[in-house]
Design an enzyme around this catalytic site. Structure first.
Site, PDB file in Angstrom:
ATOM      1  N   LYS A 135       0.734  -0.986  -0.139  1.00  0.00           N
ATOM      2  CA  LYS A 135       0.332  -0.035   0.155  1.00  0.00           C
ATOM      3  C   LYS A 135       0.887   1.314   0.018  1.00  0.00           C
ATOM      4  O   LYS A 135       2.019   1.185   0.659  1.00  0.00           O
ATOM      5  CB  LYS A 135      -1.685   0.190   1.194  1.00  0.00           C
ATOM      6  CG  LYS A 135      -0.269  -0.086   2.103  1.00  0.00           C
ATOM      7  CD  LYS A 135      -1.113   0.401   3.891  1.00  0.00           C
ATOM      8  CE  LYS A 135      -1.645   2.401   3.728  1.00  0.00           C
ATOM      9  NZ  LYS A 135      -0.479   3.147   4.633  1.00  0.00           N
ATOM     10  N   GLU A 203      -2.628   7.545  17.580  1.00  0.00           N
ATOM     11  CA  GLU A 203      -1.324   7.456  17.500  1.00  0.00           C
ATOM     12  C   GLU A 203      -0.854   9.132  18.391  1.00  0.00           C
ATOM     13  O   GLU A 203      -1.082   9.830  17.391  1.00  0.00           O
ATOM     14  CB  GLU A 203      -0.857   7.081  15.459  1.00  0.00           C
ATOM     15  CG  GLU A 203      -1.078   6.261  15.413  1.00  0.00           C
ATOM     16  CD  GLU A 203      -0.673   5.745  13.658  1.00  0.00           C
ATOM     17  OE1 GLU A 203       0.503   4.779  13.631  1.00  0.00           O
ATOM     18  OE2 GLU A 203      -0.870   6.932  13.040  1.00  0.00           O
ATOM     19  N   HIS A 227      -7.203   0.113   5.459  1.00  0.00           N
ATOM     20  CA  HIS A 227      -6.876  -0.212   7.197  1.00  0.00           C
ATOM     21  C   HIS A 227      -8.204  -0.383   8.090  1.00  0.00           C
ATOM     22  O   HIS A 227      -9.009  -1.436   8.223  1.00  0.00           O
ATOM     23  CB  HIS A 227      -5.589   0.504   7.834  1.00  0.00           C
ATOM     24  CG  HIS A 227      -4.141  -0.197   7.558  1.00  0.00           C
ATOM     25  ND1 HIS A 227      -3.732  -0.725   6.508  1.00  0.00           N
ATOM     26  CD2 HIS A 227      -3.700   1.355   8.434  1.00  0.00           C
ATOM     27  CE1 HIS A 227      -2.641  -0.282   6.630  1.00  0.00           C
ATOM     28  NE2 HIS A 227      -2.210   0.486   7.105  1.00  0.00           N
TER      29      HIS A 227
HETATM   30  C1  BG6 Z   1       0.944   2.211   7.869  1.00  0.00           C
HETATM   31  C2  BG6 Z   1       0.271   3.794   7.964  1.00  0.00           C
HETATM   32  O1  BG6 Z   1       0.438   2.086   6.992  1.00  0.00           O
HETATM   33  O2  BG6 Z   1       0.079   1.526   8.951  1.00  0.00           O
HETATM   34  C3  BG6 Z   1       1.562   4.746   9.111  1.00  0.00           C
HETATM   35  O3  BG6 Z   1       1.275   4.173   7.190  1.00  0.00           O
HETATM   36  C4  BG6 Z   1       0.758   4.083  10.383  1.00  0.00           C
HETATM   37  O4  BG6 Z   1       1.520   5.738   8.863  1.00  0.00           O
HETATM   38  C5  BG6 Z   1       0.525   2.445  10.667  1.00  0.00           C
HETATM   39  O5  BG6 Z   1       0.965   4.579  11.707  1.00  0.00           O
HETATM   40  C6  BG6 Z   1       0.491   1.687  11.602  1.00  0.00           C
HETATM   41  O6  BG6 Z   1      -0.294   0.463  11.862  1.00  0.00           O
HETATM   42  P1  BG6 Z   1       0.660   0.225  13.268  1.00  0.00           P
HETATM   43  O7  BG6 Z   1       0.443  -2.081  12.579  1.00  0.00           O
HETATM   44  O8  BG6 Z   1       1.920  -0.477  13.036  1.00  0.00           O
HETATM   45  O9  BG6 Z   1      -0.431   0.799  13.818  1.00  0.00           O
END
Ligand code: BG6
Length: 461
Positions: A135, A203, A227
């Site tokens: 992605k 986040e 997601h």
């Molecule tokens: C990624 C995004 O796909 O997913 C990021 O590009 C994001 O910006 C991340 O922080 C979050 O994924 P995870 O698994 O670390 O919660």
């Protein structure tokens, strides 16, 4: 049929370091990667340098398992080359030796997909092969269609694996399992009993040195189109007829097609103060680091149920959580009925894992007064397996269930498309807060459910 070589484009990049090498080590540990692993990139590296890089990446972002790493390192090779150079692809073909079914993993920017796919095709490396693409899959509906056409020119759809690492997460898969391995949910899982659905991906960090990438993308493209819409699909789709890849993806597709394209007045975009000073970010950037939206699903199950989604960087904590509110009892029998919904279902997807059902119970004493409790169906400190281990392992075996099909990826873009080119100024917010004040206006008569990381106190006996 198992792939017999793993070719890795973008092997010197950030994603490789953080996610891919740890996953490869885990696959090697389980004996699922006894095949050549060939890194392809522009840096003038030797095999030995590449192995050292892999080792350092794992030490930095995971835990080195010396025996497993040794098993992986034996298979690591490096091919240096420019994506535009046919000779580089010839070298790759040579390095593939007798492999008949390589898996090509494109951990590179989508703007380079076409070049790489053409190079592979011209060197005869696409026949019998699979391709895994990272992605973001395009930046809107039109570019996703173009990318699909580019890939289809050299690969059959059944050989294309579009990664969304959220689908490799245990608690995300558990949404599907919990919904369809139980019968108690289905009778209430509809517009008659569900008042609203909220999905929050918070986040507590900013763009972490990825300013240049992020400023081209923004929150909607980065995490909502993929997601969070995938999470919504698992929550809201109809039961698949079986667990095969196509049955699952057929139901997701029906769901995406039922979501009304997002109206611009149903979106609030925010940007944290200080974002414009990040390296790689335009000084006048209008890109959102926060987005909140209200979606509607036009089908019999969900008509009229508001679906709220929000995602943001630099919020107070890091947590992804779904909160489903059930309708209130028809009669207000007890005087202390709370102003919030008494019955909820909460699915915490990260950083810990939780499935909990909110209810009211009577507090001990003479008064008919109550308090909120949660029945915990599942709690775990964190998920055990790396999503990339699961997904790359599946792709090597040819299992596409956790990958996104061409029509699904396009349908998901169609949902957010109307809001992608928004020019209205982003609303500023302070880092460490829950985003711009304007997000509240999307929820008429309610409020955003802010996850909190301390577990609720268990009810006393
Ligand atoms: C990624 C995004 O796909 O997913 C990021 O590009 C994001 O910006 C991340 O922080 C979050 O994924 P995870 O698994 O670390 O919660």
């Amino acid at each position: 049929m198992n792939s017999d070589a793993f070719v890795f484009f973008g092997a010197t990049g950030d994603l490789a370091q953080k996610k891919v090498f740890p996953a490869l080590q885990a696959l090697a540990r389980d004996g699922r990667l006894d095949i050549p692993v060939i890194g392809f990139a522009r840096s003038p590296w030797s095999d030995a340098h590449f192995r050292e890089h892999a080792k350092k990446s794992i030490e930095q972002h995971d835990t080195l398992d010396p025996a497993a790493f040794e098993r992986l390192a034996r298979h690591l090779h490096y091919v240096r080359g420019d994506y535009t150079d046919p000779a580089a692809f010839e070298r790759l073909a040579k390095a593939l030796g007798s492999a008949k079914h390589p898996l090509h993993y494109l951990a590179i920017a989508p703007s380079r997909f076409e070049m790489v796919v053409r190079g592979l095709h011209a060197a005869g490396c696409t026949e019998g092969a699979r391709v895994v693409v990272e992605k973001p899959f395009g930046r809107d509906l039109a570019s996703a269609r173009e990318l699909n056409a580019t890939l289809h020119a050299s690969f059959d759809e059944s050989a294309i694996f579009r990664i969304d690492h959220y689908l490799g997460k245990e608690p995300v898969q558990n949404l599907l399992y919990y919904r369809f391995a139980n019968s108690f949910l289905e009778p209430i899982w509809n517009r008659n009993h569900v008042a609203s659905v909220q999905i929050t991906m918070a986040e507590a960090f900013g763009v972490q040195g990825r300013g240049a990438f992020y400023d081209e993308v923004g929150a909607t493209r980065d995490v909502v189109q993929n997601h969070l819409l995938q999470v919504l699909a698992l929550l809201a789709m109809d039961p698949p007829v079986n667990t095969g890849a196509d049955a699952l993806r057929d139901e997701k597709l029906r769901l995406f097609r039922a979501i009304r394209p997002l109206a611009t007045d149903q979106v609030v975009r925010g940007q944290f103060a200080g974002y414009r000073n990040e390296t790689g970010v335009a000084p006048n950037s209008n890109v959102e680091t926060y987005v909140a939206m209200r979606l509607a699903i036009d089908n019999w199950r969900w008509a009229g149920v508001p679906i709220y989604i929000r995602a943001g960087k630099n919020l107070p904590l890091t947590c992804t959580e779904v909160q489903v509110e059930l309708v209130r009892p028809p009669q207000r029998l007890f005087p202390d009925d709370p102003p919030h919904a008494a019955n909820t279902l909460r699915f915490r997807l990260s950083p810990d894992v939780l499935i909990a059902q909110g209810a009211r119970v009577k507090a001990p004493g003479e008064a008919m007064a109550g308090r909120d409790v949660e029945l915990i169906a599942r709690r775990a400190a964190h998920e055990d397996r790396l999503p990339y281990e699961r997904l790359l392992g599946d792709a090597l075996r040819g299992d596409a269930a956790l990958f996104t099909r061409d029509d699904c990826v396009e349908a998901a873009w169609a949902v957010v498309q109307p809001a992608l080119n928004e020019t209205a100024p982003v609303e500023p917010y302070e880092p460490g807060t829950w985003g711009p004040a304007g997000a509240a206006r999307l929820i008429a008569g309610g409020h955003w459910h802010n996850p909190h990381l301390t577990p609720p106190t268990p009810p006393s006996a």
